[in-house]
Design a protein around this motif. Structure first.
Motif, PDB file in Angstrom:
ATOM      1  N   GLN A 204       0.864  -1.173   0.000  1.00 18.42           N
ATOM      2  CA  GLN A 204       0.000   0.000   0.000  1.00 18.42           C
ATOM      3  C   GLN A 204       0.902   1.224   0.000  1.00 18.42           C
ATOM      4  O   GLN A 204       2.053   1.162   0.456  1.00 18.42           O
ATOM      5  CB  GLN A 204      -0.895   0.005   1.254  1.00 18.42           C
ATOM      6  N   SER A 213       4.146  -7.095   1.175  1.00 13.22           N
ATOM      7  CA  SER A 213       3.528  -8.029   2.119  1.00 13.22           C
ATOM      8  C   SER A 213       2.544  -8.928   1.385  1.00 13.22           C
ATOM      9  O   SER A 213       2.124  -8.627   0.257  1.00 13.22           O
ATOM     10  CB  SER A 213       2.811  -7.195   3.186  1.00 13.22           C
ATOM     11  N   ALA A 214       2.188 -10.015   2.055  1.00 14.38           N
ATOM     12  CA  ALA A 214       1.075 -10.828   1.552  1.00 14.38           C
ATOM     13  C   ALA A 214      -0.179  -9.953   1.523  1.00 14.38           C
ATOM     14  O   ALA A 214      -0.257  -8.956   2.240  1.00 14.38           O
ATOM     15  CB  ALA A 214       0.876 -12.025   2.468  1.00 14.38           C
ATOM     16  N   ALA A 216      -3.955  -8.705   2.246  1.00 15.83           N
ATOM     17  CA  ALA A 216      -4.803  -8.840   3.435  1.00 15.83           C
ATOM     18  C   ALA A 216      -6.088  -8.055   3.251  1.00 15.83           C
ATOM     19  O   ALA A 216      -6.138  -7.105   2.463  1.00 15.83           O
ATOM     20  CB  ALA A 216      -4.073  -8.335   4.676  1.00 15.83           C
ATOM     21  N   PHE A 218     -10.145  -7.157   5.438  1.00 17.67           N
ATOM     22  CA  PHE A 218     -11.131  -7.414   6.495  1.00 17.67           C
ATOM     23  C   PHE A 218     -12.253  -8.302   5.976  1.00 17.67           C
ATOM     24  O   PHE A 218     -12.676  -8.183   4.816  1.00 17.67           O
ATOM     25  CB  PHE A 218     -11.745  -6.093   6.971  1.00 17.67           C
ATOM     26  N   GLU A 232     -11.007 -10.754  -1.633  1.00 21.43           N
ATOM     27  CA  GLU A 232      -9.894  -9.809  -1.508  1.00 21.43           C
ATOM     28  C   GLU A 232      -8.889  -9.967  -2.653  1.00 21.43           C
ATOM     29  O   GLU A 232      -8.396  -8.980  -3.200  1.00 21.43           O
ATOM     30  CB  GLU A 232      -9.183  -9.974  -0.156  1.00 21.43           C
ATOM     31  N   GLU A 236      -8.249  -6.921  -5.169  1.00 21.10           N
ATOM     32  CA  GLU A 236      -6.973  -6.199  -5.118  1.00 21.10           C
ATOM     33  C   GLU A 236      -6.088  -6.459  -6.327  1.00 21.10           C
ATOM     34  O   GLU A 236      -5.379  -5.560  -6.775  1.00 21.10           O
ATOM     35  CB  GLU A 236      -6.235  -6.525  -3.807  1.00 21.10           C
ATOM     36  N   TRP A 252      -3.444  -9.062  15.963  1.00 24.71           N
ATOM     37  CA  TRP A 252      -2.658  -7.958  15.409  1.00 24.71           C
ATOM     38  C   TRP A 252      -3.229  -6.659  15.972  1.00 24.71           C
ATOM     39  O   TRP A 252      -4.371  -6.291  15.664  1.00 24.71           O
ATOM     40  CB  TRP A 252      -2.754  -7.989  13.873  1.00 24.71           C
ATOM     41  N   PHE A 254      -2.545  -3.464  15.546  1.00 25.57           N
ATOM     42  CA  PHE A 254      -2.479  -2.193  14.820  1.00 25.57           C
ATOM     43  C   PHE A 254      -3.499  -2.138  13.692  1.00 25.57           C
ATOM     44  O   PHE A 254      -3.600  -3.116  12.948  1.00 25.57           O
ATOM     45  CB  PHE A 254      -1.081  -2.005  14.201  1.00 25.57           C
ATOM     46  N   VAL A 342       2.180  -1.972   8.778  1.00 20.69           N
ATOM     47  CA  VAL A 342       0.738  -1.845   8.573  1.00 20.69           C
ATOM     48  C   VAL A 342      -0.071  -2.113   9.825  1.00 20.69           C
ATOM     49  O   VAL A 342       0.299  -2.907  10.619  1.00 20.69           O
ATOM     50  CB  VAL A 342       0.300  -2.817   7.477  1.00 20.69           C
TER      51      VAL A 342
HETATM   52  N1  LIG Z   1      -0.561  -6.708   3.748  1.00 18.26           N
HETATM   53  C1  LIG Z   1      -1.379  -6.074   4.507  1.00 18.26           C
HETATM   54  O1  LIG Z   1      -2.161  -5.330   4.028  1.00 18.26           O
HETATM   55  C2  LIG Z   1      -1.331  -6.333   5.960  1.00 18.26           C
HETATM   56  C3  LIG Z   1      -2.395  -5.957   6.724  1.00 18.26           C
HETATM   57  N2  LIG Z   1      -2.409  -6.145   8.064  1.00 18.26           N
HETATM   58  C4  LIG Z   1      -3.561  -5.742   8.845  1.00 18.26           C
HETATM   59  O2  LIG Z   1      -4.734  -6.190   8.194  1.00 18.26           O
HETATM   60  C5  LIG Z   1      -5.683  -5.148   8.190  1.00 18.26           C
HETATM   61  C6  LIG Z   1      -6.498  -5.253   6.932  1.00 18.26           C
HETATM   62  O3  LIG Z   1      -5.698  -5.049   5.775  1.00 18.26           O
HETATM   63  P1  LIG Z   1      -6.135  -3.998   4.671  1.00 18.26           P
HETATM   64  O4  LIG Z   1      -5.409  -4.359   3.420  1.00 18.26           O
HETATM   65  O5  LIG Z   1      -5.961  -2.622   5.206  1.00 18.26           O
HETATM   66  O6  LIG Z   1      -7.708  -4.281   4.546  1.00 18.26           O
HETATM   67  P2  LIG Z   1      -8.693  -4.120   3.272  1.00 18.26           P
HETATM   68  O7  LIG Z   1      -8.032  -4.624   2.051  1.00 18.26           O
HETATM   69  O8  LIG Z   1      -9.993  -4.745   3.691  1.00 18.26           O
HETATM   70  O9  LIG Z   1      -8.848  -2.560   3.077  1.00 18.26           O
HETATM   71  C7  LIG Z   1      -9.088  -1.660   4.129  1.00 18.26           C
HETATM   72  C8  LIG Z   1     -10.406  -0.961   3.908  1.00 18.26           C
HETATM   73  O10 LIG Z   1     -11.450  -1.855   4.234  1.00 18.26           O
HETATM   74  C9  LIG Z   1     -12.547  -1.167   4.826  1.00 18.26           C
HETATM   75  N3  LIG Z   1     -12.934  -1.909   6.034  1.00 18.26           N
HETATM   76  C10 LIG Z   1     -13.840  -2.920   6.062  1.00 18.26           C
HETATM   77  N4  LIG Z   1     -13.974  -3.429   7.289  1.00 18.26           N
HETATM   78  C11 LIG Z   1     -13.128  -2.739   8.090  1.00 18.26           C
HETATM   79  C12 LIG Z   1     -12.820  -2.805   9.485  1.00 18.26           C
HETATM   80  N5  LIG Z   1     -13.405  -3.706  10.298  1.00 18.26           N
HETATM   81  N6  LIG Z   1     -11.880  -1.973   9.976  1.00 18.26           N
HETATM   82  C13 LIG Z   1     -11.270  -1.074   9.173  1.00 18.26           C
HETATM   83  N7  LIG Z   1     -11.541  -0.968   7.843  1.00 18.26           N
HETATM   84  C14 LIG Z   1     -12.463  -1.790   7.288  1.00 18.26           C
HETATM   85  C15 LIG Z   1     -12.099   0.281   5.023  1.00 18.26           C
HETATM   86  O11 LIG Z   1     -12.667   1.030   3.988  1.00 18.26           O
HETATM   87  C16 LIG Z   1     -10.603   0.228   4.839  1.00 18.26           C
HETATM   88  O12 LIG Z   1     -10.088   1.384   4.262  1.00 18.26           O
HETATM   89  C17 LIG Z   1      -4.900  -3.841   8.296  1.00 18.26           C
HETATM   90  O13 LIG Z   1      -5.574  -2.924   9.091  1.00 18.26           O
HETATM   91  C18 LIG Z   1      -3.613  -4.241   8.953  1.00 18.26           C
HETATM   92  O14 LIG Z   1      -3.643  -3.915  10.315  1.00 18.26           O
HETATM   93  C19 LIG Z   1      -1.345  -6.742   8.680  1.00 18.26           C
HETATM   94  C20 LIG Z   1      -0.256  -7.155   7.984  1.00 18.26           C
HETATM   95  C21 LIG Z   1      -0.162  -6.994   6.568  1.00 18.26           C
END
Ligand SMILES: NC(=O)C1=CN([C@@H]2O[C@H](COP(=O)(O)OP(=O)(O)OC[C@H]3O[C@@H](n4cnc5c(N)ncnc54)[C@H](O)[C@@H]3O)[C@@H](O)[C@H]2O)C=CC1
Ligand SMILES: [Mg+2]
Length: 342
Positions: A204, A213-214, A216, A218, A232, A236, A252, A254, A342
């Motif tokens: 990102q 990263s791999a 990810a 929600f 996902e 993506e 996790w 953060f 992240v």
């Molecule tokens: N490679 C990565 O992206 C990694 C991610 N993470 C953790 O995984 C989490 C999810 O990854 P993302 O790629 O950011 O997710 P994602 O691909 O689902 O995108 C994030 C978006 O999803 C929406 N969303 C839906 N449900 C949500 C919720 N319960 N909380 C917050 N936003 C929500 C929001 O619009 C947010 O901007 C991150 O917050 C991070 O802490 C940890 C390690 C690596």
């Protein structure tokens, strides 16, 4: 104290020490008096505005500060603070010897004074993650997540009235409606996609420079793990997953508490052309095993200067989300660069 001893004795009748500890902890969550008694003799993890207190030992490695409840009480007295602050401690676990472990945020006290009295430093949680090893990092992460939840859950979302915690801090109840709230986590799937030869990594725009990263994402309400994973990857990078297997899971902390479920997934090599959604990912690419291995051996960027141009040989990831591989560094310096994970 008598009731604590009764619970410890009851727990110790079990053949397994794990079962004994789990029963002991459950007893503390269910009985405020027992929990309050256990708190008087507990191990304490101190936080200041959600940063844990760490101490550096003679070998230069970091540990959480070893404090007992009586130490914290003396500390509060020394600093002229209300001793009842100890009652705000939150239960996080217990030792092998069934000694309760609690955490407490003393954010209202002078940070420097506490550091001096305890011989430690309050360190940002992300940095702590790389400085602590073994079982300490997840325990500190759990503690911070619970403290943050209490700090932001003071009112009932249905009535607007104050909520009150039980002694263990494992739940909060609305004083008006009786609604019970439990600490919340958001389920997240993190997936390493392979085409049989290469693995797919993305970044990102907000990631530290060079970090891939791999993928990810929600979980949406009502989705299964496999539905989230397939959606996902499709959203993506525009690929359709053929099969997947569960690997492991991790809490996790953060930026809010997530429950990360890690999986492997495969796509057909014939359908491995990426179509990246640039509103979600700045970049996503296939990496060979050799590229990943050499990137993991390369020290991370030390800041300054522009990132290497896309496609150049130096532009392979310098750090592939070491948080997920579980690696830690004892050297605090690279933490500055890695701590924006992240
Ligand atoms: N490679 C990565 O992206 C990694 C991610 N993470 C953790 O995984 C989490 C999810 O990854 P993302 O790629 O950011 O997710 P994602 O691909 O689902 O995108 C994030 C978006 O999803 C929406 N969303 C839906 N449900 C949500 C919720 N319960 N909380 C917050 N936003 C929500 C929001 O619009 C947010 O901007 C991150 O917050 C991070 O802490 C940890 C390690 C690596
Ligand atoms: Mg994502």
């Amino acid at each position: 104290m008598l009731r604590v001893l009764q619970i410890v004795r009851l727990s110790s009748r079990c053949s397994s020490s794990f079962v004994s500890r789990m029963r002991f902890l459950n007893g503390l969550k269910q009985n405020d008096d027992v929990c309050s008694a256990a708190l008087q003799d507990a191990h304490m993890f101190l936080f200041h505005r959600l940063s844990p207190l760490l101490q550096r030992n003679h070998q230069g490695t970091f540990r959480t500060a070893e404090l007992r409840a009586s130490d914290v009480q003396s500390l509060l007295e020394n600093l002229g603070s209300d001793r009842t602050l100890l009652q705000e401690a939150v239960l996080i676990g217990c030792t092998e010897q069934n000694q309760a472990q609690f955490c407490l945020d003393i954010g209202g006290l002078d940070q420097a004074a506490v550091e001096e009295l305890c011989g430690g430093t309050f360190v940002d949680l992300k940095k702590s993650f790389f400085l602590l090893s073994g079982a300490e990092a997840p325990l500190v992460a759990k503690a911070q997540a619970l403290l943050r939840w209490h700090q932001t859950s003071g009112f009932c979302s249905a009535t607007g009235q104050p909520t009150h915690r039980n002694q263990a801090g494992s739940q909060r109840t609305c004083s008006s409606s009786g609604i019970i709230y439990y600490p919340k986590m958001s389920p997240v799937v993190i997936v390493l996609v392979s085409d049989g030869e290469r693995c797919l990594l993305g970044r990102q725009a907000t990631f530290p420079r060079g970090l891939y990263s791999a993928l990810a994402g929600f979980c949406d309400m009502g989705e299964t793990l496999e539905e989230t994973l397939s959606r996902e990857v499709a959203e993506e990078v525009g690929l359709e997953v053929q099969s997947f297997s569960f690997s492991s899971s991790q809490h996790w902390p953060f930026p809010q508490s997530s429950f990360m479920m890690a999986c492997h997934a495969s796509v057909s090599p014939a359908y491995s052309q990426l179509c990246v959604d640039h509103s979600e990912l700045e970049d996503a690419r296939w990496f060979s095993q050799q590229e990943v291995l050499s990137a993991l051996q390369t020290p991370p960027h030390r800041g300054g200067g522009a990132p290497p141009p896309s496609g150049s040989p130096q532009n392979t990831p310098s750090l592939i989300d070491s948080s997920q591989s579980g690696s830690r560094t004892p050297d605090p310096e690279p933490v500055e660069n890695q701590s924006d994970l992240v």
